[in-house]
Write an enzyme that holds these catalytic residues in place. Structure first.
Site, PDB file in Angstrom:
ATOM      1  N   ARG A  83       0.309  -4.914  -2.500  1.00  0.00           N
ATOM      2  CA  ARG A  83       0.794  -5.865  -1.501  1.00  0.00           C
ATOM      3  C   ARG A  83      -0.253  -6.017  -0.409  1.00  0.00           C
ATOM      4  NH1 ARG A  83       4.266  -5.005   3.520  1.00  0.00           N
ATOM      5  NH2 ARG A  83       4.709  -7.146   4.133  1.00  0.00           N
ATOM      6  N   HIS A 127       1.151 -11.871   8.211  1.00  0.00           N
ATOM      7  CA  HIS A 127       1.289 -10.527   8.774  1.00  0.00           C
ATOM      8  C   HIS A 127       0.606 -10.531  10.147  1.00  0.00           C
ATOM      9  CE1 HIS A 127       2.060  -6.107   7.522  1.00  0.00           C
ATOM     10  NE2 HIS A 127       1.722  -6.075   8.810  1.00  0.00           N
ATOM     11  N   GLU A 172       8.038  -8.871   8.965  1.00  0.00           N
ATOM     12  CA  GLU A 172       8.668  -8.362  10.184  1.00  0.00           C
ATOM     13  C   GLU A 172       8.715  -9.363  11.335  1.00  0.00           C
ATOM     14  OE1 GLU A 172       6.742  -4.671  11.165  1.00  0.00           O
ATOM     15  OE2 GLU A 172       7.627  -3.640   9.468  1.00  0.00           O
ATOM     16  N   ASN A 304      10.949  -2.876   5.131  1.00  0.00           N
ATOM     17  CA  ASN A 304       9.985  -1.916   5.678  1.00  0.00           C
ATOM     18  C   ASN A 304      10.771  -0.867   6.439  1.00  0.00           C
ATOM     19  OD1 ASN A 304       8.055  -3.611   4.690  1.00  0.00           O
ATOM     20  ND2 ASN A 304       7.189  -4.202   6.674  1.00  0.00           N
ATOM     21  N   TYR A 306      10.721   2.894   8.432  1.00  0.00           N
ATOM     22  CA  TYR A 306       9.975   4.010   9.027  1.00  0.00           C
ATOM     23  C   TYR A 306      10.871   5.069   9.647  1.00  0.00           C
ATOM     24  CZ  TYR A 306       5.822   1.360   8.092  1.00  0.00           C
ATOM     25  OH  TYR A 306       4.823   0.696   7.427  1.00  0.00           O
ATOM     26  N   GLU A 369       7.274  -1.434   2.626  1.00  0.00           N
ATOM     27  CA  GLU A 369       6.463  -0.480   3.390  1.00  0.00           C
ATOM     28  C   GLU A 369       7.290   0.758   3.668  1.00  0.00           C
ATOM     29  OE1 GLU A 369       4.744  -1.833   7.142  1.00  0.00           O
ATOM     30  OE2 GLU A 369       4.176  -3.755   6.252  1.00  0.00           O
TER      31      GLU A 369
END
Ligand code: GBH
Length: 463
Positions: A83, A127, A172, A304, A306, A369
């Site tokens: 990606r 991005h 995002e 994504n 985290y 991600e």
């Protein structure tokens, strides 16, 4: 936490794409090559104090020049997919007009090199590197930027879509809007809540318009197209079951998750959020038909992940309202270990998030991600013994496996990131790579976590 040696993850053995991820500005460098014009990040990096150590993406990982050897490195990891993002200011300098053949040629070569090595390209159209000219014309708070994005998306898709079948539009949008236009910690560094909310709507509109045009172009040539969007998501929970804490968790969820997903999937903005925005002096600039455009069918939701958060509805003094006369939303730490970003490590939140997304939105999902920055040490023999990163990856892959076993339709996982790279406002200090980059020599070294990931992919596939 120890990850132990790599072993197969049976729940992820079938119909699962394994990958690594990067983004253009974070790795490419060569910001003036072949007709590229400045993006908002080139500009922002020059604002004193905006980026740690006054760093920028001018050189980064020199991927623009080292692409062939980098693809070899990806092939060596044995993953199915890579990606990456396409730099708008390379492909359409200034954000308007015809395609720049020299800029496109780089992605042409990248795609062909990947395909020749049996690696499936997954392209992200945006991005965060908005052409500076478009920011000068108003940026994402301006409606025209949505139309410009759709045009860029179509011309890029026409050029690469004969070979690239996996596309996502935005990475995002919460970060673009909130960090860029409200908190001012990302480019373009503006600080206005109203501008940020206008940016949200125009990002989503740009996504929807782009999707329409890409689908139409795909249909013309009877091309296969898998189209998605990538959101940064976490699992928010209330710190207790008090009404104030429940309300705080719901408010955080409105601004972080439902604002995007209710619009994208259900074609409506959340009523509770719409009701409170006027109290902050904001209305969304929605026109007739916008929400139908935004809710264009999606093949895939990119997640994504985290960290996750707990929310309380009172401040440190027990008060329940803040300066707008609105309920308080305060983050309450879990008290778990943290990464070098100071983000708490909460793998269980990923399982809960995926199950919730499955229940409420029902889209096929891919983890686009997941990964962590740690203060890596280089051993005297040159290896990077990053057991903490390995444990992070192992814990989160186990969380994906649990979600899948419980019914979440998760179709893949991309480790963030292939390389150490330009970590936005943190510059080069924060290293997320499963491959180390020595910025003096540009030497790449697969870290222990990278070797562990490679072995995990291989064993899981039964090789
Ligand atoms: C991603 O954004 C980006 O797509 C990627 O480019 C970047 O390099 C990578 O992550 C690592 O940062 O409330 O303090 O616990 C990450 C977006 C939003 C994730 C805020 C963590 C919670 C931080 N981030 N979030 S905190």
């Amino acid at each position: 936490t120890e990850a132990g040696p790599a072993r197969a993850i049976p729940e992820l053995a079938e119909n699962f794409t394994w990958g690594v991820a990067t983004s253009a500005y974070q790795i490419e460098g060569a910001t003036e090559a072949d007709g590229r014009t400045p993006s908002i990040w080139d500009t922002f990096c020059r604002v004193p104090g905006a980026v740690a150590n006054a760093e920028n993406g001018d050189t980064a990982c020199e991927h623009y020049r080292r692409m062939p050897e980098d693809v070899e490195l990806i092939a060596g990891l044995g993953v199915d997919a890579y990606r990456f993002s396409l730099a708008w200011p390379r492909i359409q300098p200034g954000g308007r007009g015809p395609a720049n053949a020299r800029g496109l040629a780089f992605y042409d070569r990248l795609v062909d090199t990947l395909l020749a090595r049996g690696i499936t390209p997954w392209a992200t159209l945006y991005h965060w590197d908005l052409p500076q000219e478009l920011e000068d014309a108003g940026g994402w708070p301006a409606r025209d930027t949505a139309y410009r994005f759709a045009e860029y998306a179509e011309l890029t898709y026409r050029a690469l879509g004969d070979r690239v079948t996996h596309w996502t539009t935005l990475n995002e949008p919460w970060c673009s809007a909130m960090l860029g236009y409200h908190e001012g910690v990302h480019a373009p560094g503006r600080r206005d809540f109203g501008d940020a909310l206008h940016a949200v709507h125009h990002l989503l509109l740009g996504h929807g318009l782009a999707a329409e045009r890409m689908r139409a172009a795909a249909a013309e040539d009877a091309r296969q197209l898998s189209l998605g969007i990538v959101l940064n998501l976490g699992h928010g929970s209330p710190a207790s079951d008090s009404p104030a804490d429940l309300a705080a968790a719901r408010r955080a969820d409105g601004l972080g998750t439902r604002l995007y997903l209710d619009a994208l999937v259900h074609g409506r903005y959340p009523a509770d959020l719409l009701a409170e925005l006027p109290r902050r002096g904001v209305t969304l600039p929605v026109r007739d038909g916008d929400l139908a455009t935004i809710a264009a069918p999606l093949d895939l939701l990119g997640v994504n992940y985290y960290t996750s958060h707990r929310f309380a509805g009172t401040d440190e003094h027990g008060a329940e309202t803040d300066e707008h006369g609105l309920p308080v939303v305060r983050m309450v730490p879990f008290g778990r270990p943290r990464t070098a970003m100071d983000w708490e490590i909460v793998p269980s939140g990923l399982t809960e998030l995926l199950l919730r997304l499955q229940r409420e939105y029902g889209l096929p999902m891919v983890i686009t991600e997941n990964g962590a920055a740690f203060d890596d040490r280089v051993a005297p023999d040159g290896t990077v013994p990053d057991a903490d990163r390995t444990a992070y990856l192992a814990g989160h892959l186990a969380a994906v496996a649990r979600a899948r076993a419980a019914g979440a339709d998760v179709r893949g996982y991309f480790a963030w990131s292939l390389f150490d790279n330009f970590e936005w406002a943190y510059g080069y200090d924060k290293r997320f790579g499963i491959v180390r980059v020595d910025y003096d020599t540009q030497r790449r070294t697969v870290k222990d976590s990278g070797a562990w990931y490679r072995d995990t992919v291989r064993l899981t596939r039964g090789e």
